[in-house]
Motif scaffolding. Structure first.
Motif, mmCIF file in Angstrom:
data_model
loop_
_atom_site.group_PDB
_atom_site.id
_atom_site.type_symbol
_atom_site.label_atom_id
_atom_site.label_comp_id
_atom_site.label_asym_id
_atom_site.label_seq_id
_atom_site.Cartn_x
_atom_site.Cartn_y
_atom_site.Cartn_z
ATOM 1 N N GLN A 25 0.914 -1.129 -0.142
ATOM 2 C CA GLN A 25 -0.196 0.148 0.313
ATOM 3 C C GLN A 25 0.955 1.127 0.126
ATOM 4 O O GLN A 25 0.388 2.517 0.308
ATOM 5 N N THR A 27 3.652 4.685 -0.755
ATOM 6 C CA THR A 27 3.533 5.456 -2.187
ATOM 7 C C THR A 27 4.755 6.310 -2.032
ATOM 8 O O THR A 27 5.332 5.543 -1.773
ATOM 9 N N GLN A 64 0.831 8.811 -5.078
ATOM 10 C CA GLN A 64 0.109 8.362 -5.343
ATOM 11 C C GLN A 64 0.852 6.979 -5.052
ATOM 12 O O GLN A 64 1.751 7.121 -4.444
ATOM 13 N N LYS A 65 0.247 5.710 -4.759
ATOM 14 C CA LYS A 65 0.357 4.449 -4.394
ATOM 15 C C LYS A 65 0.775 3.834 -5.324
ATOM 16 O O LYS A 65 0.726 4.419 -7.031
ATOM 17 N N SER A 67 1.212 0.950 -6.763
ATOM 18 C CA SER A 67 0.829 0.254 -7.621
ATOM 19 C C SER A 67 0.152 0.719 -8.392
ATOM 20 O O SER A 67 0.211 -0.311 -9.981
ATOM 21 N N LYS A 75 0.139 -6.187 -6.759
ATOM 22 C CA LYS A 75 -1.195 -6.662 -5.464
ATOM 23 C C LYS A 75 -1.005 -7.991 -5.748
ATOM 24 O O LYS A 75 -1.678 -8.487 -4.597
#
Length: 106
Positions: A25, A27, A64-65, A67, A75
């Motif tokens: 999770q 950033t 922003q993450k 991912s 993920k």
């Protein structure tokens, strides 16, 4: 979603490499802070993290993450019992803002 850690390989302008671990999770700011701490970077405001997309370097929005910048594999949980470690996700520490005299960077 998992809280499993992810390996990130950060390539520095000096051609050194940092291998860091962040949560799924995390950033961009969290990763950038780790890079600054590990590289003892004092003038961090001149730098940014980037990834390669369509053969071009794209700077990350640090809010922003991560991912959003890496493949779908980010993920997914690592496969248990596969015996093969997951390849690290790669990012680059690059100068983001113009510096008139590069010797001023510390």
């Amino acid at each position: 979603m998992t809280t499993e850690p992810r390996d990130v390989l950060v390539l520095l302008p000096t051609r050194e490499q940092l291998r860091l671990v962040v949560g799924v999770q995390a950033t961009g700011r969290e990763l950038f802070q780790q890079v600054c701490d590990m590289a003892s970077l004092r003038d961090a405001h001149f730098f940014g993290l980037s990834v390669v997309r369509n053969d071009e370097y794209v700077f990350m929005d640090l809010g922003q993450k991560l991912s959003g910048y890496f493949s779908k594999d980010w993920k997914q949980e690592g496969r248990k019992g596969s015996g093969r470690p997951r390849a690290p996700f790669v990012t680059f520490l690059r100068v983001q803002f113009y510096v008139e005299d590069g010797r001023l960077l510390r």
